[in-house]
Design an enzyme around this catalytic site. Structure first.
Site, mmCIF file in Angstrom:
data_model
loop_
_atom_site.group_PDB
_atom_site.id
_atom_site.type_symbol
_atom_site.label_atom_id
_atom_site.label_comp_id
_atom_site.label_asym_id
_atom_site.label_seq_id
_atom_site.Cartn_x
_atom_site.Cartn_y
_atom_site.Cartn_z
ATOM 1 N N GLY A 1 -18.949 7.130 -3.142
ATOM 2 C CA GLY A 1 -17.761 7.191 -3.981
ATOM 3 C C GLY A 1 -17.842 6.100 -5.035
ATOM 4 O O GLY A 1 -18.934 5.636 -5.392
ATOM 5 N N ASN A 2 -16.695 5.672 -5.534
ATOM 6 C CA ASN A 2 -16.679 4.657 -6.589
ATOM 7 C C ASN A 2 -17.446 3.404 -6.190
ATOM 8 O O ASN A 2 -18.348 2.949 -6.899
ATOM 9 C CB ASN A 2 -15.235 4.305 -6.949
ATOM 10 N N ALA A 3 -17.116 2.836 -5.027
ATOM 11 C CA ALA A 3 -17.731 1.576 -4.600
ATOM 12 C C ALA A 3 -19.213 1.747 -4.312
ATOM 13 O O ALA A 3 -20.053 0.950 -4.768
ATOM 14 C CB ALA A 3 -17.003 1.029 -3.382
ATOM 15 N N GLY A 4 -19.576 2.782 -3.553
ATOM 16 C CA GLY A 4 -20.968 2.995 -3.200
ATOM 17 C C GLY A 4 -21.835 3.342 -4.390
ATOM 18 O O GLY A 4 -22.986 2.886 -4.512
ATOM 19 N N LYS B 1 0.861 -1.190 0.000
ATOM 20 C CA LYS B 1 0.000 0.000 0.000
ATOM 21 C C LYS B 1 0.885 1.224 0.000
ATOM 22 O O LYS B 1 2.049 1.183 0.419
ATOM 23 C CB LYS B 1 -0.901 0.032 1.236
ATOM 24 N N GLY C 1 -21.873 5.800 1.796
ATOM 25 C CA GLY C 1 -20.811 6.186 0.878
ATOM 26 C C GLY C 1 -21.286 6.218 -0.561
ATOM 27 O O GLY C 1 -21.994 5.314 -1.014
#
Length: 421
Positions: free
Chosen positions: A220-223, A106, A218
């Site tokens: 964002g991308n995932a949500g 990471k 959320g």
């Protein structure tokens, strides 16, 4: 006593619990409690006004016994080394659980990308590559997008790394634009993988997803993708969604396109008119069939775990549930599916992208989704089988510990065969 919310301490605590249950060799346990390598960088960057500003960056290789390190790069004002170490540990277990030939890594930079223009963002990205040049590479460590980093940033990394190498090397990162040999399916991979897990969990729990109510923390991308896919794949009713400004709720369901439009025009989902405004904390305690934390870590803790009531809790974010909350949820028989299973679709398709870059041969979107489905379904079934195995021996374990035991065992065996202990 105050609950420990340091992400790396949480990652270590989870490992320690799994090690105890599985009677992990003490030598392997000692190796796995700490990252193998940590790089801290001072990164000077030329700003638009001609001044030079120095940023602090990190790159961590947690464990590479099973393959090159793999993990995203975050650009965030609150980035910390402990967060990067924790995420690199979880990436190790994520890759191992999926049984793909990668280790965990990471990276991050302490910065606020919202305050940087494109010129400064590109300079920062290229400076990060120069500072980490000997620490990354297709056979060493393969970064990817993460919080506030994008396919464009990955393209800049490819370009700078290739200049330093003296030839094109597209496999140095994943999550690239298709025009510079990214993979089909990468954009929605995290959410799509999570939906495959939800499908299998719903079968097990006999939950009809066509009539299920879903709350997502959320956007964002995932949500965002989780919202659209839950509707398109299953016909589910998303009744609540949130962003950093707050949440909205309508028990009759939300219109995805209108929520997205409100977010784009007013920078908040709360600009959506046909819903009740609630807080992020309220969203987590709604009476819904499926709760999907898809934002940041430490959202369900010892303080609110008693009030969380879904039939299925799907951890699409990294580390949204603390160890104390995990115990409470287990005692209450909440079916909680852990992050490094649920959100592993991103790294799995990143692995596919890396494989395609090495081969110079590229798959269709249908091929990518089919292969992703196979791995996500297999991982889910591995976890349920491990739970059944322990149950038969009179030792009930939750899904997180089953996932940890599988993942840690694979890494420990790789280290053992390689002669590390």
């Amino acid at each position: 006593m105050t609950e420990e919310l340091n992400p790396f301490k949480i990652a270590q605590e989870q490992l320690d619990e799994a090690a105890k249950i599985m009677t992990l060799d003490k030598q392997a346990h000692a190796i796995l409690r700490e990252p193998m390598e940590v790089l801290t960088m001072n990164i000077p960057v030329r700003m638009r006004d001609g001044t030079t500003k120095t940023f602090t960056g990190f790159r961590v290789h947690y464990n590479t016994a099973r393959g090159p390190a793999k993990g995203g790069i975050r650009f965030h004002p609150l980035e910390s080394l402990d967060t990067v170490k924790a995420l690199s540990a979880w990436m190790t277990w994520k890759c191992s659980l999926a049984d793909i030939p990668l280790g965990g890594g990471k990276g991050g930079v302490i910065c606020d990308p919202k305050k940087l223009n494109d010129y400064e963002l590109e300079n920062l990205t290229r400076a990060y590559v120069r500072a980490a040049f000997k620490f990354i590479g297709p056979q060493i460590d393969i970064p990817a997008p993460d919080v506030y980093t994008t396919p464009q940033i990955m393209a800049w990394i490819v370009d700078e790394y290739s200049k330093l190498k003296g030839y094109n090397d597209f496999g140095v990162v994943t999550g690239k634009p298709l025009e510079v040999w990214g993979s089909q399916g990468r954009g929605d991979a995290t959410a799509t993988g999570g939906m495959y897990v939800l499908r299998e969990a719903a079968k097990l729990k006999k939950l009809n997803l066509k009539t299920a109510s879903i709350a997502i923390q959320g956007f964002g991308n995932a949500g965002n993708y989780a919202f659209s896919l839950a509707k398109s794949m299953f016909g589910s009713k998303v009744v609540a969604i949130s962003d950093s400004e707050g949440a909205i709720y309508n028990k009759k369901g939300l219109d995805f396109n209108k929520v997205k439009e409100a977010k784009e025009k007013k920078s908040s989902v709360q600009a959506y008119s046909d819903a009740e405004k609630i807080s992020n904390a309220d969203l987590l305690e709604l009476n819904v069939d499926v709760l999907i934390p898809a934002a940041i870590e430490n959202q369900i803790t010892g303080k609110n775990a008693e009030n969380v009531n879904p039939k299925i809790l799907l951890e699409l974010a990294n580390g949204p549930v603390t160890p104390e909350a995990d115990k409470i949820l287990s005692e209450r028989k909440i079916y909680n599916l852990p992050d490094f299973l649920v959100n592993s679709g991103g790294v799995i398709v990143s692995y596919f992208e890396w494989v395609q870059n090495q081969a110079g041969y590229y798959w269709t979107g249908d091929e990518v989704y089919r292969r992703l489905d196979t791995i996500m379904t297999r991982s889910f079934k591995d976890i349920t089988a491990k739970q059944d195995e322990y149950q038969k021996n009179g030792k009930a374990i939750n899904t997180r510990m089953a996932a940890y035991i599988i993942a840690v065992d694979r890494v420990a065996k790789a280290m053992k065969y390689r002669g590390w202990y």
